[in-house]
Design a protein around this motif. Structure first.
Motif, PDB file in Angstrom:
ATOM      1  N   GLY A  87       1.947  -0.513   3.070  1.00 34.48           N
ATOM      2  CA  GLY A  87       1.195  -1.733   2.901  1.00 34.48           C
ATOM      3  C   GLY A  87      -0.286  -1.692   3.177  1.00 34.48           C
ATOM      4  N   LEU A  88      -0.722  -0.750   3.946  1.00 31.76           N
ATOM      5  CA  LEU A  88      -2.122  -0.735   4.350  1.00 31.76           C
ATOM      6  C   LEU A  88      -2.734   0.634   4.110  1.00 31.76           C
ATOM      7  CD1 LEU A  88      -1.767  -2.632   7.734  1.00 31.76           C
ATOM      8  CD2 LEU A  88      -2.706  -3.546   5.615  1.00 31.76           C
ATOM      9  N   PRO A  89      -4.026   0.662   3.840  1.00 32.45           N
ATOM     10  CA  PRO A  89      -4.671   1.975   3.683  1.00 32.45           C
ATOM     11  C   PRO A  89      -4.504   2.875   4.898  1.00 32.45           C
ATOM     12  CG  PRO A  89      -6.095   0.264   2.826  1.00 32.45           C
ATOM     13  CD  PRO A  89      -4.931  -0.427   3.502  1.00 32.45           C
ATOM     14  N   ILE A  90      -4.239   2.288   6.069  1.00 29.74           N
ATOM     15  CA  ILE A  90      -3.983   3.136   7.238  1.00 29.74           C
ATOM     16  C   ILE A  90      -2.658   3.877   7.086  1.00 29.74           C
ATOM     17  CG2 ILE A  90      -5.350   1.742   8.833  1.00 29.74           C
ATOM     18  CD1 ILE A  90      -2.622   0.657   9.901  1.00 29.74           C
TER      19      ILE A  90
ATOM     20  N   GLY B 222       5.862  -4.108   2.735  1.00 30.83           N
ATOM     21  CA  GLY B 222       4.659  -3.288   2.739  1.00 30.83           C
ATOM     22  C   GLY B 222       4.066  -3.158   1.346  1.00 30.83           C
ATOM     23  N   HIS B 223       4.918  -2.975   0.341  1.00 32.45           N
ATOM     24  CA  HIS B 223       4.437  -2.922  -1.042  1.00 32.45           C
ATOM     25  C   HIS B 223       3.765  -4.232  -1.449  1.00 32.45           C
ATOM     26  CE1 HIS B 223       6.881   0.740  -1.701  1.00 32.45           C
ATOM     27  NE2 HIS B 223       5.952   0.977  -2.606  1.00 32.45           N
ATOM     28  N   LEU B 224       4.334  -5.350  -1.023  1.00 32.14           N
ATOM     29  CA  LEU B 224       3.721  -6.644  -1.338  1.00 32.14           C
ATOM     30  C   LEU B 224       2.361  -6.782  -0.665  1.00 32.14           C
ATOM     31  CD1 LEU B 224       6.777  -9.080  -1.157  1.00 32.14           C
ATOM     32  CD2 LEU B 224       5.722  -8.036  -3.179  1.00 32.14           C
ATOM     33  N   LEU B 225       2.277  -6.351   0.580  1.00 33.75           N
ATOM     34  CA  LEU B 225       0.999  -6.403   1.277  1.00 33.75           C
ATOM     35  C   LEU B 225      -0.022  -5.480   0.606  1.00 33.75           C
ATOM     36  CD1 LEU B 225      -0.770  -7.359   3.611  1.00 33.75           C
ATOM     37  CD2 LEU B 225       0.170  -5.473   4.971  1.00 33.75           C
ATOM     38  N   GLY B 226       0.400  -4.273   0.228  1.00 33.30           N
ATOM     39  CA  GLY B 226      -0.501  -3.344  -0.454  1.00 33.30           C
ATOM     40  C   GLY B 226      -1.051  -3.928  -1.743  1.00 33.30           C
ATOM     41  N   TYR B 227      -0.192  -4.601  -2.485  1.00 26.75           N
ATOM     42  CA  TYR B 227      -0.619  -5.259  -3.725  1.00 26.75           C
ATOM     43  C   TYR B 227      -1.673  -6.328  -3.413  1.00 26.75           C
ATOM     44  CZ  TYR B 227      -0.317  -7.948  -8.066  1.00 26.75           C
ATOM     45  OH  TYR B 227      -0.616  -8.625  -9.223  1.00 26.75           O
ATOM     46  N   ALA B 228      -1.406  -7.152  -2.398  1.00 24.87           N
ATOM     47  CA  ALA B 228      -2.340  -8.224  -2.033  1.00 24.87           C
ATOM     48  C   ALA B 228      -3.672  -7.662  -1.556  1.00 24.87           C
ATOM     49  CB  ALA B 228      -1.722  -9.122  -0.958  1.00 24.87           C
ATOM     50  N   VAL B 229      -3.625  -6.606  -0.769  1.00 25.14           N
ATOM     51  CA  VAL B 229      -4.860  -5.968  -0.295  1.00 25.14           C
ATOM     52  C   VAL B 229      -5.659  -5.443  -1.487  1.00 25.14           C
ATOM     53  CG1 VAL B 229      -5.761  -3.974   0.974  1.00 25.14           C
ATOM     54  CG2 VAL B 229      -4.027  -5.419   2.022  1.00 25.14           C
ATOM     55  N   GLY B 230      -4.978  -4.814  -2.419  1.00 25.64           N
ATOM     56  CA  GLY B 230      -5.658  -4.317  -3.617  1.00 25.64           C
ATOM     57  C   GLY B 230      -6.209  -5.439  -4.468  1.00 25.64           C
ATOM     58  N   ARG B 231      -5.457  -6.497  -4.589  1.00 22.76           N
ATOM     59  CA  ARG B 231      -5.856  -7.623  -5.439  1.00 22.76           C
ATOM     60  C   ARG B 231      -7.115  -8.309  -4.920  1.00 22.76           C
ATOM     61  NH1 ARG B 231      -2.843  -9.733  -9.853  1.00 22.76           N
ATOM     62  NH2 ARG B 231      -3.979 -11.543 -10.562  1.00 22.76           N
ATOM     63  N   TYR B 232      -7.192  -8.439  -3.591  1.00 20.54           N
ATOM     64  CA  TYR B 232      -8.295  -9.213  -3.023  1.00 20.54           C
ATOM     65  C   TYR B 232      -9.391  -8.369  -2.369  1.00 20.54           C
ATOM     66  CZ  TYR B 232      -5.077 -12.896  -4.064  1.00 20.54           C
ATOM     67  OH  TYR B 232      -4.234 -13.740  -4.740  1.00 20.54           O
ATOM     68  N   GLY B 233      -9.145  -7.084  -2.154  1.00 24.57           N
ATOM     69  CA  GLY B 233     -10.176  -6.254  -1.535  1.00 24.57           C
ATOM     70  C   GLY B 233     -10.323  -4.905  -2.181  1.00 24.57           C
ATOM     71  N   GLY B 234      -9.865  -4.783  -3.413  1.00 30.08           N
ATOM     72  CA  GLY B 234      -9.804  -3.495  -4.101  1.00 30.08           C
ATOM     73  C   GLY B 234     -11.117  -2.755  -4.202  1.00 30.08           C
ATOM     74  N   ARG B 235     -12.143  -3.438  -4.607  1.00 30.62           N
ATOM     75  CA  ARG B 235     -13.430  -2.742  -4.803  1.00 30.62           C
ATOM     76  C   ARG B 235     -13.964  -2.193  -3.494  1.00 30.62           C
ATOM     77  NH1 ARG B 235     -15.778  -7.331  -8.666  1.00 30.62           N
ATOM     78  NH2 ARG B 235     -14.508  -6.833 -10.470  1.00 30.62           N
ATOM     79  N   PHE B 236     -13.880  -3.001  -2.453  1.00 34.78           N
ATOM     80  CA  PHE B 236     -14.385  -2.575  -1.153  1.00 34.78           C
ATOM     81  C   PHE B 236     -13.586  -1.397  -0.599  1.00 34.78           C
ATOM     82  CE2 PHE B 236     -13.904  -2.878   3.482  1.00 34.78           C
ATOM     83  CZ  PHE B 236     -15.207  -2.598   3.864  1.00 34.78           C
ATOM     84  N   LEU B 237     -12.260  -1.482  -0.726  1.00 36.19           N
ATOM     85  CA  LEU B 237     -11.408  -0.466  -0.110  1.00 36.19           C
ATOM     86  C   LEU B 237     -11.294   0.818  -0.929  1.00 36.19           C
ATOM     87  CD1 LEU B 237      -8.623  -2.752   1.310  1.00 36.19           C
ATOM     88  CD2 LEU B 237     -10.381  -1.535   2.571  1.00 36.19           C
ATOM     89  N   LYS B 238     -11.641   0.761  -2.204  1.00 36.70           N
ATOM     90  CA  LYS B 238     -11.547   1.963  -3.034  1.00 36.70           C
ATOM     91  C   LYS B 238     -12.364   3.109  -2.437  1.00 36.70           C
ATOM     92  CE  LYS B 238     -12.398   3.894  -7.580  1.00 36.70           C
ATOM     93  NZ  LYS B 238     -12.904   3.674  -8.920  1.00 36.70           N
ATOM     94  N   ALA B 239     -13.489   2.771  -1.879  1.00 37.13           N
ATOM     95  CA  ALA B 239     -14.361   3.789  -1.283  1.00 37.13           C
ATOM     96  C   ALA B 239     -13.729   4.420  -0.049  1.00 37.13           C
ATOM     97  CB  ALA B 239     -15.696   3.163  -0.915  1.00 37.13           C
ATOM     98  N   ARG B 240     -12.734   3.779   0.533  1.00 32.90           N
ATOM     99  CA  ARG B 240     -12.099   4.283   1.763  1.00 32.90           C
ATOM    100  C   ARG B 240     -11.012   5.321   1.487  1.00 32.90           C
ATOM    101  NH1 ARG B 240     -16.154   2.052   3.125  1.00 32.90           N
ATOM    102  NH2 ARG B 240     -16.292   0.280   4.515  1.00 32.90           N
ATOM    103  N   PHE B 241     -10.516   5.382   0.253  1.00 35.04           N
ATOM    104  CA  PHE B 241      -9.469   6.348  -0.085  1.00 35.04           C
ATOM    105  C   PHE B 241     -10.102   7.698  -0.402  1.00 35.04           C
ATOM    106  CE2 PHE B 241      -6.796   2.654  -0.837  1.00 35.04           C
ATOM    107  CZ  PHE B 241      -5.567   3.104  -0.397  1.00 35.04           C
ATOM    108  N   PRO B 242      -9.467   8.782  -0.009  1.00 36.23           N
ATOM    109  CA  PRO B 242      -9.969  10.103  -0.418  1.00 36.23           C
ATOM    110  C   PRO B 242      -9.983  10.203  -1.948  1.00 36.23           C
ATOM    111  CG  PRO B 242      -8.269  10.320   1.274  1.00 36.23           C
ATOM    112  CD  PRO B 242      -8.295   8.882   0.864  1.00 36.23           C
ATOM    113  N   ALA B 243     -11.051  10.761  -2.499  1.00 38.66           N
ATOM    114  CA  ALA B 243     -11.221  10.823  -3.957  1.00 38.66           C
ATOM    115  C   ALA B 243     -10.074  11.562  -4.636  1.00 38.66           C
ATOM    116  CB  ALA B 243     -12.561  11.476  -4.300  1.00 38.66           C
TER     117      ALA B 243
END
Length: 174
Positions: free
Chosen positions: A17-20, A59-80
């Motif tokens: 569910g979370l990038p962590i 967790g999958h539902l939370l991950g979807y919501a995080v992506g839906r509402y914070g995707g652009r910001f969090l994309k930079a946090r994932f390893p390329a």
């Protein structure tokens, strides 16, 4: 052992569910170990199986919501490299990636986030993520449970240790 009924679903929830979730241990090895413990009679399959499903699915539902509402910001946090791996999986399998992603460490965290960020329709996501969570959690626990019914404990636990070591070796290479 009772604490595993709370901690194991929580671990799956955090991992999916979370990038962590990229840093939370668990996943496949946890599910296989829980199945082995159930085969030894140390845990009951009920309520373990429904709780694991709920942890993964929520967790999958939370991950979807995080992506839906914070995707652009969090994309930079994932390893390329992991981001590209997730995109390749989506290009290859489309939405059915939700059935495959839970079986791939790191990607199981990324795909819900990616689909949320891309605005994938929620109804289809709900159905596919439920099925993917069911296949992953129930499939691996029951596989280890069935193997535990036919293998001596030393062989089952030895095999799990070898799987962990192989996973660590492969993750360091990639």
């Amino acid at each position: 052992m009772k604490s595993l009924l709370f901690l194991a679903p929580l671990s799956l929830f955090l991992e999916t569910g979370l990038p962590i979730g990229l840093f939370v241990p668990g996943g496949d090895t946890l599910l296989l170990a829980l199945g082995a413990l159930a085969a030894e009679g140390r845990l009951g399959l009920f309520p373990l199986l429904p709780l694991l499903f709920l942890g993964s699915f929520l967790g999958h539902l939370l991950g979807y919501a995080v992506g839906r509402y914070g995707g652009r910001f969090l994309k930079a946090r994932f390893p390329a490299g992991l981001w590209r791996k997730g995109e390749r999986l989506l290009l290859r399998f489309g939405p059915l990636a939700l059935l495959v992603a839970p079986f791939i460490g790191g990607v199981r965290t990324l795909v819900p986030f990616l689909l949320g960020a891309l605005g994938f329709p929620f109804g289809a996501y709900l159905l596919l993520s439920a099925l993917g969570s069911l296949l992953w959690t129930q499939g691996l626990v029951l596989l280890a449970y069935l193997l535990g019914q036919h293998l001596p404990p030393w062989a089952l636990w030895g095999g799990l240790v070898l799987l962990v070591l192989l996973g660590l070796l492969l993750s360091r290479r990639g």
